[in-house]
Every structure is written in structure tokens, then in C-alpha cells.
Design a protein around this motif. Structure first.
Motif, PDB file in Angstrom:
ATOM      1  N   THR A  87      -3.480 -12.921  13.670  1.00 32.53           N
ATOM      2  CA  THR A  87      -2.159 -12.799  13.300  1.00 32.53           C
ATOM      3  C   THR A  87      -1.175 -13.617  13.816  1.00 32.53           C
ATOM      4  O   THR A  87      -1.532 -14.575  14.604  1.00 32.53           O
ATOM      5  CB  THR A  87      -1.637 -11.427  14.012  1.00 32.53           C
ATOM      6  OG1 THR A  87      -1.405 -11.592  15.361  1.00 32.53           O
ATOM      7  CG2 THR A  87      -2.701 -10.207  13.785  1.00 32.53           C
ATOM      8  N   ARG A  88       0.187 -13.576  13.591  1.00 35.15           N
ATOM      9  CA  ARG A  88       1.176 -14.526  14.166  1.00 35.15           C
ATOM     10  C   ARG A  88       2.017 -13.763  15.128  1.00 35.15           C
ATOM     11  O   ARG A  88       2.937 -14.210  15.448  1.00 35.15           O
ATOM     12  CB  ARG A  88       2.020 -14.829  12.829  1.00 35.15           C
ATOM     13  CG  ARG A  88       1.417 -15.783  11.804  1.00 35.15           C
ATOM     14  CD  ARG A  88       2.480 -16.115  10.796  1.00 35.15           C
ATOM     15  NE  ARG A  88       1.609 -16.633   9.631  1.00 35.15           N
ATOM     16  CZ  ARG A  88       1.075 -17.749   9.567  1.00 35.15           C
ATOM     17  NH1 ARG A  88       1.699 -18.852  10.316  1.00 35.15           N
ATOM     18  NH2 ARG A  88       0.345 -18.577   8.475  1.00 35.15           N
ATOM     19  N   ALA A  98       7.398 -13.664  13.930  1.00 36.83           N
ATOM     20  CA  ALA A  98       6.245 -14.640  13.630  1.00 36.83           C
ATOM     21  C   ALA A  98       6.692 -15.998  13.557  1.00 36.83           C
ATOM     22  O   ALA A  98       5.566 -16.852  13.948  1.00 36.83           O
ATOM     23  CB  ALA A  98       5.941 -14.046  12.284  1.00 36.83           C
ATOM     24  N   GLU A 135       4.513 -18.337  16.208  1.00 37.95           N
ATOM     25  CA  GLU A 135       3.603 -19.445  15.823  1.00 37.95           C
ATOM     26  C   GLU A 135       4.023 -20.723  16.020  1.00 37.95           C
ATOM     27  O   GLU A 135       3.153 -21.428  16.718  1.00 37.95           O
ATOM     28  CB  GLU A 135       3.764 -19.489  14.050  1.00 37.95           C
ATOM     29  CG  GLU A 135       2.945 -20.509  13.429  1.00 37.95           C
ATOM     30  CD  GLU A 135       3.185 -20.708  11.976  1.00 37.95           C
ATOM     31  OE1 GLU A 135       2.674 -21.944  11.593  1.00 37.95           O
ATOM     32  OE2 GLU A 135       3.446 -19.738  11.229  1.00 37.95           O
ATOM     33  N   ASP A 191      -3.179 -14.308   9.016  1.00 36.45           N
ATOM     34  CA  ASP A 191      -2.176 -13.227   8.517  1.00 36.45           C
ATOM     35  C   ASP A 191      -2.460 -11.901   8.291  1.00 36.45           C
ATOM     36  O   ASP A 191      -2.143 -11.189   7.450  1.00 36.45           O
ATOM     37  CB  ASP A 191      -1.602 -13.948   7.124  1.00 36.45           C
ATOM     38  CG  ASP A 191      -0.592 -15.219   7.311  1.00 36.45           C
ATOM     39  OD1 ASP A 191       0.136 -15.169   8.091  1.00 36.45           O
ATOM     40  OD2 ASP A 191      -0.857 -16.019   6.375  1.00 36.45           O
ATOM     41  N   ARG A 251      -2.230  -8.205   9.916  1.00 36.65           N
ATOM     42  CA  ARG A 251      -1.101  -7.697  10.223  1.00 36.65           C
ATOM     43  C   ARG A 251      -1.131  -7.325  12.007  1.00 36.65           C
ATOM     44  O   ARG A 251      -2.112  -6.524  12.436  1.00 36.65           O
ATOM     45  CB  ARG A 251      -0.659  -6.149   9.529  1.00 36.65           C
ATOM     46  CG  ARG A 251      -0.371  -6.437   8.395  1.00 36.65           C
ATOM     47  CD  ARG A 251      -0.098  -5.132   7.438  1.00 36.65           C
ATOM     48  NE  ARG A 251       1.115  -4.390   8.357  1.00 36.65           N
ATOM     49  CZ  ARG A 251       1.027  -3.162   8.181  1.00 36.65           C
ATOM     50  NH1 ARG A 251       0.012  -2.349   7.454  1.00 36.65           N
ATOM     51  NH2 ARG A 251       1.962  -2.538   8.854  1.00 36.65           N
TER      52      ARG A 251
END
Length: 260
Positions: free
Chosen positions: A61-62, A76, A80, A99, A101
Motif C-alpha cells: 500500500t501507499r 498517500a 510515498e 496499490d 488498500r
């Protein structure tokens, strides 16, 4: 004889940790969120990168659900950027995101397939991942682990086998030269309560590990009112010193190691 073990240690004492294997060149680190590696493994990554080993980061995930005061899309973007900076601090140049969730990662074929694909592309000999156990400790009442960590850790262990089997996730094969990869020799689980191996951390690698966690300033600021540097130093130094008694008195990062 009662009260002693064959190794000469007192019965009930935690066993000494073995040295992590060093006869490898490429590693893939697979975790759920930005900051997962920085809370434990980053100093080891810095030590290995300084020795010329190649480490790639893969994040499911981010981290978009990780900062309560920040909308997910902005979180996000921020997290990142923080993760890429924290990776650079320990010598890692390749950081990929899947990506899935944040907070609701689903353990299943989709996640296994994504991880297997990355293993096939990067062809690591060592795979690192996060604690897949139900809790952070072995004793009664230990804090529960989060669903995201459990899902990613378990899926990574499974995906290592998937990556080497040409009859699993066959749709991946032949694209951009991707072929099965059965060259993973070990999976090393960080933050496990059942650690077996460790790597000693020198002063420079410890400094880089601290700098790596410090790059997550937005996340840390949202997590605690404590001074970010003081908080990060407690986490990084405390984690390394915790295993000193089990690794010859040397500061270390420890892993639960699974041979493949």
C-alpha cells in the motif's frame, strides 16, 4: 544435569541468535506500509547495501489510511515520498508500490500473485517481510498484530513457492522476459517474536537506519506528541540493543529465518 542446558546456558534462557547468511547478492523486501521497514529492518538494509548487496523494496500500500488528520489521497502522496526518501537514506534506489488498500489488505490470490510477480522480476536470493504472526509477542496478553501485516507476511511466504512453479500464475510468464524463479534461498521475517538469526549493526548503518525512520516525519508527527528525533532514536536504538544479549553483546537486527 538439572539446571543447565547442553550449551552451558541456564535452562529457560533465550537461545543465542545465529548469524544471518551473507552468501547472497539480491534481496526483495515485501511489507504492507511505508515505515514498516524503518521500524526494524532498515539498519540491516543499510549494513547490507554498504557491502554492495542489492535490495529492492515492495510495498503493498501507499499508507493512505495511516494519518488520521490527513485525507487518504494526500496521505498517500506524502507517505510515498517519505518512503522513497527513507529508502535512499539506506542505499535503496528501487521502491515499488502495489496499490492494495491500506488497512483492508486482503490475503488471497491477488496479493500472492502480485508478490510472486515481483519475485520473478527481481529474482532475489533473500526475501524480507514483516511479522506474519497473530501477535507481536509470544506470551499471553501480547499485543495483537494488525491484519495488514499478517496478510502481507503470510502471502509473501506463500508467494515464494508460487514464483518458482511455472504452473501457478502462468499469465505472468513470458511478459518482459519474466520466467519462474525458484532461487529464493531464505525468507527473513522482521519483528517476529520467534527470531532465530541476526546481523550486527555498525555505527554508520545505525546512523542511516535512524535517518531512514526520521524521513517519515509526517507519519511520526501524526502518531505521537514526542519530539520526532527522540522518538525515532528510541525505536531504532532500543530495537537493536534488545537483541544484544543474544548476539554476543553487539547491537543487532534480528529475523525469524525460513530456509526455502
Amino acid at each position: 544435569m538439572a539446571g543447565t542446558a547442553d550449551s552451558g546456558e541456564t535452562l529457560g534462557a533465550e537461545p543465542q541468535l545465529a548469524a544471518m547468511p551473507e552468501d547472497w547478492q539480491r534481496a526483495l523486501a515485501v511489507v504492507a506500509h511505508p515505515d514498516d521497514l524503518e521500524y526494524g529492518a532498515a539498519s540491516a538494509v543499510a549494513e547490507w547495501a554498504a557491502r554492495g548487496k542489492e535490495i529492492t523494496y515492495l510495498l503493498a500500500t501507499r499508507g493512505e489510511a495511516g494519518i488520521d488528520s490527513m485525507e487518504p489521497a494526500e496521505a498517500a502522496r506524502v507517505r510515498e515520498a517519505e518512503e522513497r526518501a527513507s529508502a535512499a537514506a539506506v542505499g535503496v534506489t528501487t521502491v515499488e508500490f502495489l496499490d492494495h488498500r491500506d488497512g483492508v489488505i486482503e490475503e488471497g490470490l491477488a496479493l500472492r500473485g502480485d508478490i510472486a510477480s515481483a519475485i520473478r522480476r527481481h529474482r532475489p536470493e533473500l526475501v524480507l517481510t514483516i511479522n506474519h504472526h497473530d501477535s507481536w509477542g509470544a506470551g499471553p496478553g501480547s499485543p495483537r498484530n494488525t491484519p495488514d501485516h499478517r496478510a502481507v507476511g503470510r502471502s509473501t511466504l506463500d508467494a515464494v513457492g508460487d514464483a518458482g512453479n511455472r504452473w501457478i500464475f502462468t499469465e505472468q510468464l513470458g511478459k518482459d522476459g519474466v520466467e519462474p524463479w525458484d532461487g529464493v534461498r531464505w525468507v527473513a521475517v522482521n519483528a517476529s517474536h520467534s527470531v532465530t538469526h541476526a546481523v550486527a549493526i555498525g555505527e554508520e548503518a545505525a546512523r542511516k537506519g535512524l535517518a531512514s525512520l526520521m524521513e517519515h516525519r509526517a507519519y511520526i508527527t501524526g502518531l505521537t506528541d514526542e519530539d520526532p528525533e527522540a522518538y525515532a532514536r528510541t525505536v531504532v536504538d532500543g530495537g537493536m540493543e534488545m537483541y544484544g544479549a543474544r548476539y554476543g553483546g553487539r547491537r543487532a537486527v534480528a529475523f525469524e529465518l525460513f530456509p526455502c
